[in-house]
Each structure stands twice: as C-alpha cells, then as structure tokens.
Scaffold this motif. Structure first.
Motif, PDB file in Angstrom:
ATOM      1  N   THR A  11       0.817  -1.218   0.000  1.00 40.87           N
ATOM      2  CA  THR A  11       0.000   0.000   0.000  1.00 40.87           C
ATOM      3  C   THR A  11       0.845   1.259   0.000  1.00 40.87           C
ATOM      4  OG1 THR A  11      -1.766  -1.148   1.157  1.00 40.87           O
ATOM      5  CG2 THR A  11      -1.782   1.243   1.254  1.00 40.87           C
ATOM      6  N   ALA A  52      -5.857  -2.114   9.607  1.00 35.36           N
ATOM      7  CA  ALA A  52      -5.513  -2.723   8.330  1.00 35.36           C
ATOM      8  C   ALA A  52      -5.715  -4.231   8.422  1.00 35.36           C
ATOM      9  CB  ALA A  52      -4.065  -2.400   7.977  1.00 35.36           C
ATOM     10  N   ALA A  66      -5.510   1.304   9.065  1.00 36.72           N
ATOM     11  CA  ALA A  66      -5.657   1.148   7.619  1.00 36.72           C
ATOM     12  C   ALA A  66      -5.169   2.390   6.886  1.00 36.72           C
ATOM     13  CB  ALA A  66      -7.118   0.871   7.274  1.00 36.72           C
ATOM     14  N   GLN A  67      -4.798   2.180   5.641  1.00 31.98           N
ATOM     15  CA  GLN A  67      -4.379   3.261   4.750  1.00 31.98           C
ATOM     16  C   GLN A  67      -5.243   3.221   3.495  1.00 31.98           C
ATOM     17  OE1 GLN A  67      -0.148   2.724   4.089  1.00 31.98           O
ATOM     18  NE2 GLN A  67       0.103   2.056   6.195  1.00 31.98           N
ATOM     19  N   LYS A  75      -8.141   0.667  -0.454  1.00 34.81           N
ATOM     20  CA  LYS A  75      -7.944   0.679   0.991  1.00 34.81           C
ATOM     21  C   LYS A  75      -7.570  -0.723   1.456  1.00 34.81           C
ATOM     22  CE  LYS A  75     -10.060   2.217   5.347  1.00 34.81           C
ATOM     23  NZ  LYS A  75     -11.239   2.825   6.008  1.00 34.81           N
ATOM     24  N   ASN A  76      -6.680  -0.786   2.459  1.00 38.85           N
ATOM     25  CA  ASN A  76      -6.177  -2.087   2.895  1.00 38.85           C
ATOM     26  C   ASN A  76      -6.798  -2.557   4.209  1.00 38.85           C
ATOM     27  OD1 ASN A  76      -4.900  -0.305   4.639  1.00 38.85           O
ATOM     28  ND2 ASN A  76      -2.861  -1.209   4.420  1.00 38.85           N
ATOM     29  N   ASP A  77      -8.097  -2.263   4.411  1.00 43.11           N
ATOM     30  CA  ASP A  77      -8.790  -2.793   5.581  1.00 43.11           C
ATOM     31  C   ASP A  77      -9.442  -4.130   5.214  1.00 43.11           C
ATOM     32  OD1 ASP A  77     -10.832  -1.968   3.930  1.00 43.11           O
ATOM     33  OD2 ASP A  77     -11.899  -0.820   5.463  1.00 43.11           O
ATOM     34  N   SER A  85     -11.388  -3.957   1.968  1.00 50.49           N
ATOM     35  CA  SER A  85     -10.482  -3.793   0.824  1.00 50.49           C
ATOM     36  C   SER A  85     -11.194  -3.207  -0.395  1.00 50.49           C
ATOM     37  CB  SER A  85      -9.815  -5.123   0.467  1.00 50.49           C
ATOM     38  OG  SER A  85      -8.987  -5.562   1.516  1.00 50.49           O
TER      39      SER A  85
END
Length: 279
Positions: free
Chosen positions: A3, A82, A89-90, A129-131, A134
C-alpha cells in the motif's frame, strides 16, 4: 504491490500529470494539505477513528472550462485496522472533475437571473484501501452544472453516478446508476478579506442493491472548511500558507443504513484542523 508503494506511485503520477498542462492554463493553483480529526467513522465499525489525511490538490482554468484533481492519502489509527490488525488502515482516494463552460464553448453569454453560466461536469473517483473490506471503488460522473454569479464561485450540479467495486479481490460489482445533487463553493467572508468559506455538499440517491444483496440508502455528505490566509496575515505572500478548521458530516456512508447493521459508524460527524501550502 504494498500500500505504501501504491500511495507513492499514485502521488508521483498525479504530480507528473499536473505539471504538463500548467503552461496552457489561464490560471492554476496546486496545494499540499494536511488535516486531522479524531471522530471519523466507518460502517460496521466505531465512530471515533483518528485519521491524518495528506492531500495533493490542483485546480486550473483554461479557455473552455476548469479542471480539478485531488488525491487524498488517509491514514487511520488502530480503531480502523488494516488487514491483519497490525496498524491502522491506509487509503488512497482520487477525484477528477472537468467543468466545460458552455458559454465559453459557444462564445455566447448564458447568464440568466442569478446564474452567470451553465456547463457540463464529467469525471471519476477511484480508491483503494487495505482494511478488511479492501475497497476498490470506481465511479464515473456526468451531468449539467449551474454556475452562480457570486464573489468566488458557487456551482450546483445534477449528476448521474455509475459506481462499481471489487472488494477483497472478488468480481467487480456494478450498482444501479443513481443521481446526485452536488454543490461546490469558495466564498469570501464579508469584512474579512483573508478568510474563505469553502467546501462541497452531496445528496446521493440510493444505488439499488449492494454486493451482498442488501438495500442501499440515500447519502448526505457535506465537507466544509473555514480557512485563513495565515501567510498574508504574517506579512508573507498572499495565498501561500493557509490554516483553519473543517467539518465533515456523512450520513448513510457508502449507502449503508445508519439504523441497520452498519450501526452508528455509518454516520460521521467529524471536526478537523487543516493546513495548506499553495504553490
């Protein structure tokens, strides 16, 4: 791709894409900004998430209209984890809009009543997003715009939105095409020439069924800021360094019902502080 690498690549490509057309622009404004708040919210999660948002924003006008580009990098605290839960998360969220001024295209004044002109708005939104969800959102927008005759600008658009997503790498799901009423403004504060009230507001119609078969709800999303030209107040160049406060209200976020399983996280009421450097 990791990310962080995606974030760096997105901003690098954005900067390169903006550099080329500046010479052809009648005017342009590019800014780096940082804003922070501790009361962000996400559906199915808590409504007290801290986020730092770093943004690259560019606006420019040319013979026939206006271009607008914004790339946000949103960095959450551990309340919005994340994948794997090792950190917050980012997210990268990119917006592009082009406003074609029909009066300038035709060479005819289209001023009428409080309107100084009419136009056509088109553009797109993209995110990653990397949660756990996603998100991989894609959205295309198109519709007419009224430009009001005010100090600064005030535009009102009726847009058709065509949105899709491919969360968690699954097959891309396309929602029903749906309408949105969008307002954007940058207005001087009477009696305070170094203050500006700016922002946007959206009322978004429901987009049919979501990818899980549930009904979506209409959204109300308002993001506004009151900014002071701090650099000019301190004797520096005008329009370079600005600071102020912002507030975001987002009900039924992403079409999730705040009264349903998404819970209170589907509505955000977020005060923020914000600084901007314009170049």
């Amino acid at each position: 791709m990791h990310t962080t690498r995606k974030t760096a690549l997105a901003l690098a490509l954005a900067a390169l894409s903006l550099a080329a057309p500046v010479s052809a622009a009648d005017w342009s404004d590019t800014a780096l900004s940082v804003r922070y708040g501790e009361r962000f919210a996400e559906p199915f999660g808590p409504n007290d998430i801290g986020k730092t948002i770093i943004a690259l924003t560019h606006a420019s006008g040319y013979k026939y209209g206006v271009n607008f580009f914004n790339a946000d990098v949103l960095i959450s605290d551990s309340s919005d984890p994340a994948v794997g839960g090792r950190s917050g998360a980012q997210e990268v969220y990119v917006v592009y809009r082009h406003l074609l001024d029909l009066g300038k295209v035709t060479g005819t004044s289209l001023a009428w009543g409080p309107a100084r002109g009419f136009g056509l708005t088109a553009g797109f939104d993209l995110n990653t997003k990397n949660d756990a969800y996603s998100s991989r959102k894609r959205m295309f927008v198109l519709g007419p715009t009224v430009m009001f005759d005010v100090p600064g600008f005030l535009n009102l658009s009726l847009l058709a939105l065509q949105e899709s997503n491919a969360p968690n790498g699954v097959s891309r799901y396309t929602y029903d095409t749906h309408p949105a009423l969008a307002a954007e403004w940058s207005l001087a504060v009477p009696g305070f020439p170094l203050l500006a009230f700016q922002g946007y507001g959206l009322y978004i119609g429901n987009k049919g069924k979501d990818e899980f078969g549930g009904d979506t709800k209409p959204e109300t999303h308002v993001d506004m800021k009151l900014m002071a030209d701090v650099g000019a107040l301190l004797g520096g160049p005008k329009g370079t360094f600005k600071a102020g406060v912002a507030y975001e209200y987002w009900r039924n976020k992403f079409g999730n019902d705040t009264k349903g399983p998404a819970g209170s996280g589907a509505t955000a009421r977020t005060p923020m502080v914000r600084v901007e450097y314009h170049f």
